[in-house]
Design an enzyme around this catalytic site. Structure first.
Site, PDB file in Angstrom:
ATOM      1  N   HIS A 263      -6.813   0.711   1.160  1.00 49.43           N
ATOM      2  CA  HIS A 263      -5.787   0.428   0.512  1.00 49.43           C
ATOM      3  C   HIS A 263      -4.422   0.042   1.133  1.00 49.43           C
ATOM      4  CE1 HIS A 263      -7.731   2.121  -3.107  1.00 49.43           C
ATOM      5  NE2 HIS A 263      -7.846   3.451  -2.557  1.00 49.43           N
ATOM      6  N   ASP A 314     -14.285  -0.453  -5.282  1.00 54.91           N
ATOM      7  CA  ASP A 314     -13.772   0.990  -5.408  1.00 54.91           C
ATOM      8  C   ASP A 314     -14.273   1.889  -6.565  1.00 54.91           C
ATOM      9  OD1 ASP A 314     -12.227   3.417  -4.659  1.00 54.91           O
ATOM     10  OD2 ASP A 314     -10.306   2.441  -4.959  1.00 54.91           O
TER      11      ASP A 314
HETATM   12 ZN   LIG Z   1     -11.896   4.996  -2.325  1.00 57.09          ZN
END
Ligand SMILES: [Zn+2]
Length: 413
Positions: A263, A314
Site C-alpha cells: 500500500h 489484495d
Molecule cells: Zn492486504
C-alpha cells in the site's frame, strides 16, 4: 523437454515483434529469437505472465456481498468492512480455505496472473488453538495453488495483537518455528516458495519487527508488511512509537532490498526517502484501495525515487492486472490534471513503467521461468490495433478478457 512456441507476436514493455519463437526447457526460457519451427499459435501474442504480489485468497468469498450499507452501520468504511472480513475469516476450515483459494487462483490464471504472493494470516483454530499440524491452513493454501497451477510465494504472516484469536501466535519464536516447518515442507515443491511477513505495525510490536526482519536477512527471504493504508494506523503508530510506520520499519531494520511494503498510500516524503534508501519495494493494490476508500498511491513520488513497484489484487474485489495498472496512471492523471504522467526516464509513455510493475520484468528473456500468457489478437478490444501500440492498448484499452490463459503446454515445473 525442449519445445518452441511460434506466436504471431511476442510482447515486451516497448512493443511487439513478429517472427520470433520462444523456446523452453525444464520450465525455463532458453531462447527467444528468429524461429520458423515449433508450435504455431496463430492469432495469438505471447507475453510474460503477471505477478500478483499481494493476495488474501479467502477474501474472494466477499465478492458482491459487501457492496451495501448495513442498517446498523449507516457509515461504511475500511473498519466496518474489516468486521465483515473477520466474520468470513472466522468460518474458514482447512477444506474451505483450500476451496476458496483454488477458485481465486484459477480466476487469476484466467486473467493473466501466473504467480501470486499470498499474505496468509489465518493460522489456527477459531479459538486460537493450533491444528494438529500447526501449518494446516498454510499448506491448504499451497495445495490450492498447486491444484490450480499458479506459482506461489507463500508468506506466513506474524500477528501478535488485535484481529482474531486464530491469526495470532503466542511469541515471535513460536511463529518463526512454524515458518521453519513450512519451509521444510515446501522443499521439493517446484511451484511453492516460502517467505515471511508481519501483518502491520498495528498487529506486531517493535521486538517482533526486529526478530522477523533479522530472520529474513539471515535466511535471504522476501519479507512483506502492510503499511500506511489508512491514516488511523499512522496516528496510532505516532502515539505508540513517536514515529510513522515506515520510520519504525527503518529503526527496527525491517526495511531492506528484500522488503515489500504493501500500500504505502499515506507515506510522507521522509518515509518514501527511507524506502528508496533501503532499496525496498512498494506493492500497490489500486482496485482494493479504491473499493475500501483508502486513497491514492503516491505514484509520481515513487517513480521519481525509483522505488520498485509491483501490483496486487489484495481483497479480489476485481482480478484483472490491466485494470490495476490502468488505475495507477489514471489516478495520477486525475490528481495532476495532465496526461501520460508516469514516465520512466527516457520514455514517452507510461506503459513501460506500468507493465514492468505488472510483470516484474521487461519481456521474455532466456533464463526466465516459463511463466507466460497467450493474448487473443482477434479479441474485439484489440482489433485494428497496430503491433507497435499493443502494449499500451492492453494497459489503457482492454481487460483480462483478452487473455486466453497461461500457456499450459510447457511443463512449468
Ligand atoms: Zn492486504
Amino acid at each position: 523437454m525442449r519445445r518452441t512456441l511460434n506466436p504471431d507476436l511476442v510482447l515486451d514493455v516497448h512493443g511487439a515483434r513478429g517472427g520470433v519463437g520462444v523456446t523452453f526447457e525444464n520450465g525455463r526460457i532458453v531462447e527467444v529469437g528468429p524461429a520458423k519451427e515449433g508450435v504455431r499459435l496463430p492469432g495469438k501474442a505471447l507475453a510474460p505472465g503477471f505477478v500478483n504480489d499481494h493476495s488474501h485468497a479467502f477474501q474472494r468469498g466477499l465478492r458482491g456481498a459487501v457492496e451495501r450499507i448495513e442498517p446498523s452501520r449507516p457509515q461504511d468504511d475500511f473498519w466496518t468492512w474489516r468486521e465483515r472480513m473477520y466474520a468470513l475469516a472466522n468460518e474458514l476450515s482447512p477444506d474451505s480455505i483450500r476451496r476458496v483459494s483454488r477458485r481465486c487462483y484459477e480466476e487469476m490464471l484466467s486473467a493473466g496472473y501466473t504467480s501470486v504472493s499470498e499474505f496468509h494470516y489465518v493460522h489456527h483454530r477459531p479459538d486460537g488453538a493450533s491444528y494438529e499440524d500447526p501449518n494446516a491452513l498454510g499448506k491448504a493454501v499451497a495445495l490450492a495453488a498447486e491444484d490450480a497451477g499458479i506459482r506461489l510465494l507463500l508468506l506466513p504472516v506474524a500477528y501478535a495483537r488485535g484481529g482474531l484469536l486464530r491469526f495470532r501466535d503466542i511469541s515471535v519464536q513460536a511463529f518463526l518455528h512454524r515458518v521453519d516447518g513450512l519451509r521444510q515442507w515446501a522443499e521439493g515443491r517446484p511451484l511453492v516458495e516460502v517467505g515471511v511477513a508481519a501483518h502491520s505495525v498495528r498487529a506486531v510490536p517493535r521486538g517482533w519487527l526486529e526478530e522477523i526482519g533479522g530472520y529474513a536477512r539471515r535466511e535471504g527471504l522476501p519479507v512483506h508488511i502492510h503499511a500506511n493504508e489508512q491514516e488511523r494506523e499512522i496516528e496510532e503508530c505516532l502515539s505508540e512509537h513517536g514515529v510513522r510506520p515506515v520510520e519504525l520499519l527503518a529503526q527496527t531494520r525491517f526495511l531492506g532490498p528484500n522488503t515489500t511494503v504493501v500500500h504505502a498510500t499515506h507515506s510522507d516524503a521522509r518515509e518514501l526517502d527511507l524506502l528508496a534508501e533501503h532499496g525496498a519495494s512498494v506493492c500497490a493494490c489500486p482496485t482494493t484501495e479504491g473499493n475500501l476508500g483508502d486513497g491514492f498511491l503516491p505514484a509520481v513520488e515513487i517513480l521519481d525515487r525509483r522505488i520498485r513497484l509491483s501490483v496486487g489484487s489484495d481483497s479480489h474485489v476485481r482480478i484483472d492486472p490491466f485494470e490495476e495498472l490502468r488505475e495507477i496512471e489514471t489516478n495520477a492523471r486525475r490528481l495532476s490534471g495532465r496526461r501520460n504522467v508516469l514516465l520512466a526516464e527516457g520514455e514517452p509513455s507510461p506503459t513501460p513503467f506500468l507493465l514492468h510493475a505488472g510483470w516484474g520484468r521487461a519481456g521474455l528473456e532466456p533464463g526466465d521461468p516459463a511463466d507466460l500468457i497467450e493474448i487473443d489478437l482477434s479479441h474485439p478490444a484489440l482489433a485494428d490495433v497496430a503491433a507497435a501500440n499493443l502494449p499500451s492498448a492492453l494497459v489503457f484499452g482492454s481487460g483480462s478478457g483478452v487473455v486466453v490463459g497461461p500457456w499450459a503446454g510447457t511443463d512449468r515445473t
